[in-house]
Design a protein around this motif. Sequence first.
Motif, PDB file in Angstrom:
ATOM      1  N   GLU A  81       4.949  -0.799  -6.275  1.00 33.86           N
ATOM      2  CA  GLU A  81       3.766  -0.650  -7.132  1.00 33.86           C
ATOM      3  C   GLU A  81       2.625  -1.518  -6.634  1.00 33.86           C
ATOM      4  OE1 GLU A  81       0.694  -1.213  -9.820  1.00 33.86           O
ATOM      5  OE2 GLU A  81       2.074  -2.869  -9.436  1.00 33.86           O
ATOM      6  N   HIS A 116       0.750   0.137  -4.015  1.00 32.70           N
ATOM      7  CA  HIS A 116       0.288   1.465  -4.424  1.00 32.70           C
ATOM      8  C   HIS A 116       1.034   2.606  -3.738  1.00 32.70           C
ATOM      9  CE1 HIS A 116      -3.659  -0.972  -4.712  1.00 32.70           C
ATOM     10  NE2 HIS A 116      -2.995  -1.103  -5.836  1.00 32.70           N
ATOM     11  N   SER A 117       2.251   2.363  -3.289  1.00 35.12           N
ATOM     12  CA  SER A 117       2.980   3.417  -2.584  1.00 35.12           C
ATOM     13  C   SER A 117       4.054   4.076  -3.443  1.00 35.12           C
ATOM     14  CB  SER A 117       3.639   2.850  -1.318  1.00 35.12           C
ATOM     15  OG  SER A 117       4.617   1.875  -1.659  1.00 35.12           O
ATOM     16  N   ARG A 128       3.393   7.455  -5.697  1.00 36.58           N
ATOM     17  CA  ARG A 128       3.162   8.593  -4.813  1.00 36.58           C
ATOM     18  C   ARG A 128       4.465   9.061  -4.183  1.00 36.58           C
ATOM     19  NH1 ARG A 128       0.868  12.611  -5.209  1.00 36.58           N
ATOM     20  NH2 ARG A 128      -0.904  11.372  -5.981  1.00 36.58           N
ATOM     21  N   SER A 159      -9.657   2.467 -11.221  1.00 38.62           N
ATOM     22  CA  SER A 159      -9.230   2.915  -9.895  1.00 38.62           C
ATOM     23  C   SER A 159      -9.433   1.762  -8.913  1.00 38.62           C
ATOM     24  CB  SER A 159     -10.035   4.129  -9.443  1.00 38.62           C
ATOM     25  OG  SER A 159     -11.405   3.788  -9.300  1.00 38.62           O
ATOM     26  N   GLY A 208      -6.568   3.276  -3.213  1.00 38.13           N
ATOM     27  CA  GLY A 208      -5.532   2.986  -4.185  1.00 38.13           C
ATOM     28  C   GLY A 208      -5.478   4.039  -5.270  1.00 38.13           C
ATOM     29  N   PRO A 209      -4.812   3.740  -6.368  1.00 35.02           N
ATOM     30  CA  PRO A 209      -4.663   4.722  -7.437  1.00 35.02           C
ATOM     31  C   PRO A 209      -5.966   5.007  -8.163  1.00 35.02           C
ATOM     32  CG  PRO A 209      -3.799   2.596  -8.119  1.00 35.02           C
ATOM     33  CD  PRO A 209      -4.120   2.473  -6.666  1.00 35.02           C
ATOM     34  N   ASP A 261      -5.672  -2.530 -11.695  1.00 36.62           N
ATOM     35  CA  ASP A 261      -5.220  -1.159 -11.475  1.00 36.62           C
ATOM     36  C   ASP A 261      -3.716  -1.062 -11.600  1.00 36.62           C
ATOM     37  OD1 ASP A 261      -3.882  -0.886  -8.513  1.00 36.62           O
ATOM     38  OD2 ASP A 261      -5.352  -2.504  -8.588  1.00 36.62           O
ATOM     39  N   ASP A 262      -3.221   0.144 -11.690  1.00 35.65           N
ATOM     40  CA  ASP A 262      -1.777   0.390 -11.705  1.00 35.65           C
ATOM     41  C   ASP A 262      -1.535   1.821 -11.260  1.00 35.65           C
ATOM     42  OD1 ASP A 262       0.988   1.067 -12.817  1.00 35.65           O
ATOM     43  OD2 ASP A 262       0.812  -1.054 -13.375  1.00 35.65           O
ATOM     44  N   ASP A 263      -0.542   2.017 -10.390  1.00 36.93           N
ATOM     45  CA  ASP A 263      -0.334   3.375  -9.888  1.00 36.93           C
ATOM     46  C   ASP A 263       0.417   4.269 -10.877  1.00 36.93           C
ATOM     47  OD1 ASP A 263       2.310   2.586  -9.578  1.00 36.93           O
ATOM     48  OD2 ASP A 263       2.409   3.006  -7.427  1.00 36.93           O
ATOM     49  N   THR A 271      -1.009   7.657 -11.023  1.00 40.98           N
ATOM     50  CA  THR A 271      -0.571   8.765 -10.176  1.00 40.98           C
ATOM     51  C   THR A 271       0.300   9.744 -10.954  1.00 40.98           C
ATOM     52  OG1 THR A 271      -0.649   7.302  -8.243  1.00 40.98           O
ATOM     53  CG2 THR A 271       0.599   9.351  -8.010  1.00 40.98           C
TER      54      THR A 271
END
Length: 375
Positions: A132, A135-136, A139, A177, A289-290, A322-324, A327
């Motif tokens: 997290e 940011h991977s 996704r 974002s 990023g997200p 931010d936080d993914d 996504t």
Amino acid sequence: MNESNYLRAINTFKLLHQHPELSNHEEWTTNFIKKRLTQAGIKVLDYKLETGVVARIDGNNSNGHTIALRADIDGLPIKERTGLEYSSLTDGIAHACGHDFHSAALLEAAEILNKNKENLNGNVILIFEPGEENHSGARMMVDAGVLNGVSAIFGMHNMPFIPCGTLALKAGPLMASNDNFQVTVKGRSSHAAMPHTGRDPIVAAANMITAIQTLVSRFISPFDTNIVSIGMINGGTANNVIPNNVNFKGTIRTFSEKTRSEIKRQFEMIIRGIASAYDQKVDILWDKGPSSVNNNQELTSMVKEVGKKFMSVVDAVQTCADDDFATYEEMIPGCYAFIGSKGLSNLHHDDFAINLDGLRFAIDLHVKVAQKLLM
């Protein structure tokens, strides 16, 4: 939830806290979670992920809805300075964001839900997400097909400035974002006493850094919250030498895709325009990023209804963090909540520490939200 669930969650949290791992290197954590879920009789799904865990609880109606609960599992490259008796055993890495709290809560909630699965009119996907912080993870989960057949997703993040027992919610945009940038200004070296014989990238970079602050103050509405910040600048080796290159890095945070696109467009125009004016070249690298965490109105209202029965519920304040989780929300309706963990310091600080009383509420919230979604 009974007292034994809470005490077990505390022990789980302490073990996770002692074994933090960086994004996409969460091997110990992954194996620990898989073992706990398997021992509880919960089916671990194989999505061919190197780290991270996805599991499934089947309720009494195989044709019912399937919902997802999400926790993140990675730590940060920070040396812990809390003095806790269960401090990190890995030098230079710490759970300074509370992902151990999130994982411990979801693990305990999973066991409770599984023991009562005959009361679930549908199914629960459990997502223990790696990566997290870089940011991977989200996704990778989406690309692997984890959300296939899932109708809604819920997650939470601890907040150290919110009291334990308090739930903060907001429908719509909640978190920003994130677009990280790296700019390399390419000038020409010279003696500092003869600057006219070179092309000074330090002066050019200084003008760029100053100018891009106008992106927020002059190009975007003052009612539209945005941030442009520089976090690093590097160039030069001596006081009397003008260097060839200077580079700087920073981040842009926005709450709408329209503004996100416009700020990046104006950013490039300013940077390239100043480089041209100073007769220099420039490279701009983007790390996208997200998007903004954007909570579904209906789902957030439902979580609020659930939370009010055993917690104090307040309006969440927008944050440019931010936080993914965003996504997942790009794919299906979601709600991301802030839950009180009132303790020491702020997120990502070396003395960050969780108030473990917050685990009681985090576990119950996961359980009760899942049950409500599958009624």
